[in-house]
Design a protein around this motif. Structure first.
Motif, mmCIF file in Angstrom:
data_model
loop_
_atom_site.group_PDB
_atom_site.id
_atom_site.type_symbol
_atom_site.label_atom_id
_atom_site.label_comp_id
_atom_site.label_asym_id
_atom_site.label_seq_id
_atom_site.Cartn_x
_atom_site.Cartn_y
_atom_site.Cartn_z
ATOM 1 N N THR A 89 14.685 -5.038 -4.930
ATOM 2 C CA THR A 89 13.895 -4.239 -5.500
ATOM 3 C C THR A 89 14.623 -3.756 -6.969
ATOM 4 O O THR A 89 13.855 -3.341 -7.704
ATOM 5 C CB THR A 89 13.673 -2.999 -4.608
ATOM 6 O OG1 THR A 89 14.976 -2.450 -4.248
ATOM 7 C CG2 THR A 89 12.925 -3.444 -3.544
ATOM 8 N N ARG B 53 -0.233 4.310 7.631
ATOM 9 C CA ARG B 53 0.221 3.188 6.811
ATOM 10 C C ARG B 53 1.717 2.430 7.276
ATOM 11 O O ARG B 53 2.108 1.540 6.694
ATOM 12 C CB ARG B 53 0.335 3.747 5.306
ATOM 13 C CG ARG B 53 1.038 4.693 4.730
ATOM 14 C CD ARG B 53 0.819 5.060 3.282
ATOM 15 N NE ARG B 53 1.484 6.164 3.196
ATOM 16 C CZ ARG B 53 1.307 7.029 2.066
ATOM 17 N NH1 ARG B 53 0.126 6.942 1.193
ATOM 18 N NH2 ARG B 53 2.050 7.898 1.619
ATOM 19 N N TYR C 190 4.712 4.131 6.218
ATOM 20 C CA TYR C 190 5.853 4.513 5.197
ATOM 21 C C TYR C 190 5.485 5.787 4.818
ATOM 22 O O TYR C 190 4.348 6.136 4.529
ATOM 23 C CB TYR C 190 6.027 3.757 4.359
ATOM 24 C CG TYR C 190 4.812 3.058 3.297
ATOM 25 C CD1 TYR C 190 4.923 3.984 2.111
ATOM 26 C CD2 TYR C 190 3.971 2.107 3.820
ATOM 27 C CE1 TYR C 190 3.586 3.558 1.212
ATOM 28 C CE2 TYR C 190 2.913 1.894 2.821
ATOM 29 C CZ TYR C 190 2.822 2.646 1.700
ATOM 30 O OH TYR C 190 1.640 2.431 0.779
ATOM 31 N N ARG D 172 3.399 -0.223 -3.223
ATOM 32 C CA ARG D 172 2.811 -0.784 -2.001
ATOM 33 C C ARG D 172 3.707 -2.180 -1.856
ATOM 34 O O ARG D 172 4.087 -2.657 -0.499
ATOM 35 C CB ARG D 172 1.329 -1.202 -2.102
ATOM 36 C CG ARG D 172 0.532 -0.032 -1.951
ATOM 37 C CD ARG D 172 -1.105 -0.746 -1.907
ATOM 38 N NE ARG D 172 -1.493 -1.159 -3.080
ATOM 39 C CZ ARG D 172 -2.092 -0.358 -4.002
ATOM 40 N NH1 ARG D 172 -2.368 0.832 -4.065
ATOM 41 N NH2 ARG D 172 -2.448 -1.141 -5.264
ATOM 42 N N ARG D 173 4.251 -2.918 -2.972
ATOM 43 C CA ARG D 173 5.128 -4.106 -2.784
ATOM 44 C C ARG D 173 6.320 -3.756 -2.154
ATOM 45 O O ARG D 173 7.064 -4.270 -1.283
ATOM 46 C CB ARG D 173 5.176 -4.708 -4.172
ATOM 47 C CG ARG D 173 4.105 -5.287 -4.951
ATOM 48 C CD ARG D 173 4.279 -6.401 -5.751
ATOM 49 N NE ARG D 173 5.434 -5.767 -6.698
ATOM 50 C CZ ARG D 173 4.907 -5.179 -7.921
ATOM 51 N NH1 ARG D 173 3.470 -5.319 -8.219
ATOM 52 N NH2 ARG D 173 5.624 -4.620 -8.760
ATOM 53 N N ALA E 11 7.003 -1.028 -0.284
ATOM 54 C CA ALA E 11 6.611 -0.627 1.086
ATOM 55 C C ALA E 11 6.744 -1.865 1.998
ATOM 56 O O ALA E 11 7.197 -1.595 3.095
ATOM 57 C CB ALA E 11 5.521 0.284 1.178
ATOM 58 N N ASP E 12 6.052 -3.057 1.456
ATOM 59 C CA ASP E 12 6.020 -4.239 2.357
ATOM 60 C C ASP E 12 7.398 -4.887 2.523
ATOM 61 O O ASP E 12 7.788 -5.201 3.728
ATOM 62 C CB ASP E 12 5.092 -5.166 1.692
ATOM 63 C CG ASP E 12 3.806 -4.849 1.800
ATOM 64 O OD1 ASP E 12 3.237 -4.315 2.449
ATOM 65 O OD2 ASP E 12 2.915 -5.410 0.876
ATOM 66 N N LEU E 13 8.300 -4.573 1.691
ATOM 67 C CA LEU E 13 9.766 -5.195 1.610
ATOM 68 C C LEU E 13 10.486 -4.332 2.761
ATOM 69 O O LEU E 13 11.175 -4.580 3.508
ATOM 70 C CB LEU E 13 10.446 -5.244 0.323
ATOM 71 C CG LEU E 13 10.035 -6.219 -0.727
ATOM 72 C CD1 LEU E 13 10.584 -6.108 -1.795
ATOM 73 C CD2 LEU E 13 10.097 -7.617 -0.098
ATOM 74 N N LEU F 213 9.218 -2.341 4.971
ATOM 75 C CA LEU F 213 8.870 -2.684 6.513
ATOM 76 C C LEU F 213 9.221 -3.807 7.130
ATOM 77 O O LEU F 213 9.823 -4.137 8.165
ATOM 78 C CB LEU F 213 7.293 -2.700 6.675
ATOM 79 C CG LEU F 213 6.670 -1.339 6.199
ATOM 80 C CD1 LEU F 213 5.215 -1.578 6.083
ATOM 81 C CD2 LEU F 213 7.102 -0.268 7.394
ATOM 82 N N GLU F 214 9.762 -5.176 6.083
ATOM 83 C CA GLU F 214 10.506 -6.056 6.407
ATOM 84 C C GLU F 214 11.665 -5.778 6.947
ATOM 85 O O GLU F 214 12.079 -6.516 7.791
ATOM 86 C CB GLU F 214 10.110 -7.159 5.553
ATOM 87 C CG GLU F 214 8.965 -7.883 5.129
ATOM 88 C CD GLU F 214 8.748 -8.700 4.172
ATOM 89 O OE1 GLU F 214 9.761 -9.171 3.624
ATOM 90 O OE2 GLU F 214 7.677 -9.160 3.604
#
Length: 260
Positions: free
Chosen positions: A104, A192, A194, A238-239, A241-243, A245-246
């Motif tokens: 990031t 959501r 996060y 959002r991008r 957040a996806d990382l 969560l992974e």
């Protein structure tokens, strides 16, 4: 042998004063002068100087020969590092969080809950931005992304109890100071997966945070990705957040927990 209440009481008072000085020193990592230290500790200068001399002699504090300011030494960190390093979450999460910071380009923090607060136990920065946060810093649950991520895993009644024991105040114009507003945000976090700190704890900083739940679903730890607000657009949040969560899934896998 007869007890000596006066001596015992005096001993407890001295210990309390020493830890009061240690807490003030911890709040001034760059060092602090005797007069300011005494004022913040609520002690006389002579008492403060005497107790500081003991800390210096034992190696827990040192005095700068040029400025005369006092600061804690690494010996104090060594005492606490054994506790932090023994935590499974620290040992498992560190590598994943370093990788997340590289992906990031932002600052990443790991925290644990302590009553109504969170305490930073790990921080890594990969970009040019340098935040004011530091390991050992304590912040309220209600106004931090990591705090809200943790709160979202708790029952409503427990959240209300934490709120009552807190002292909600506006750290910035964006800080939430109403329980109803907090509960509404927590509902969004649960939906959501996060949390977002939208300049609520520090102006100019926007964070994405994810809790690390135990097998029972509750969380006492969380991590965040923090960046300058102008660059943390909704799409980028959002991008990231996806990382995040992974990364949480990877941490939970290594901990031997199932993803909730």
């Amino acid at each position: 042998m007869e007890s000596q209440p006066g001596r015992e009481q005096g001993g407890v008072q001295s210990v309390a004063r020493i830890f009061g000085i240690i807490e003030v020193l911890a709040a001034h990592p760059a060092g602090v002068g005797l007069q300011k230290l005494a004022a913040e500790a609520g002690l006389a200068k002579s008492t403060t100087h005497r107790l500081l001399a003991s800390l210096v002699q034992l190696g827990y504090a040192r005095q700068d020969s040029v400025t005369g300011h006092y600061r804690l030494t690494l010996k104090m960190f060594e005492l606490s590092s054994g506790i932090v390093n023994s935590m499974d979450i620290m040992g498992v999460a560190k590598l994943h969080l370093e990788r997340l910071a590289q992906r990031t380009g932002e600052a990443v923090h790991l925290v644990i809950r302590d009553a109504q607060d969170i305490v930073y136990i790990y921080k890594t920065e990969s970009g040019p931005m340098r935040m004011s946060s530091r390991v050992g810093l304590r912040s309220p649950l209600y106004c931090t992304g990591v705090g809200k991520a943790i709160l979202a895993t708790l029952p409503r009644g427990e959240v209300e109890e934490i709120w009552r024991k807190s002292t909600p105040r506006k750290l910035t114009d964006h800080t939430i100071t109403e329980l109803s507003a907090l509960q509404a945000q927590l509902a969004q976090v649960r939906a959501r997966g996060y949390a977002v700190d939208d300049e609520e704890n520090e102006l100019g900083i926007r964070c994405v945070a994810v809790a690390i739940p135990t097998p029972g679903g509750r969380a006492d730890s969380a991590f965040s990705i923090s960046g300058l607000a102008p660059y943390m657009t909704e799409e980028r949040v959002r991008r990231i957040a996806d990382l995040a969560l992974e990364t949480r899934a990877d941490i939970l896998h290594d901990l031997g927990y199932a993803e909730h």
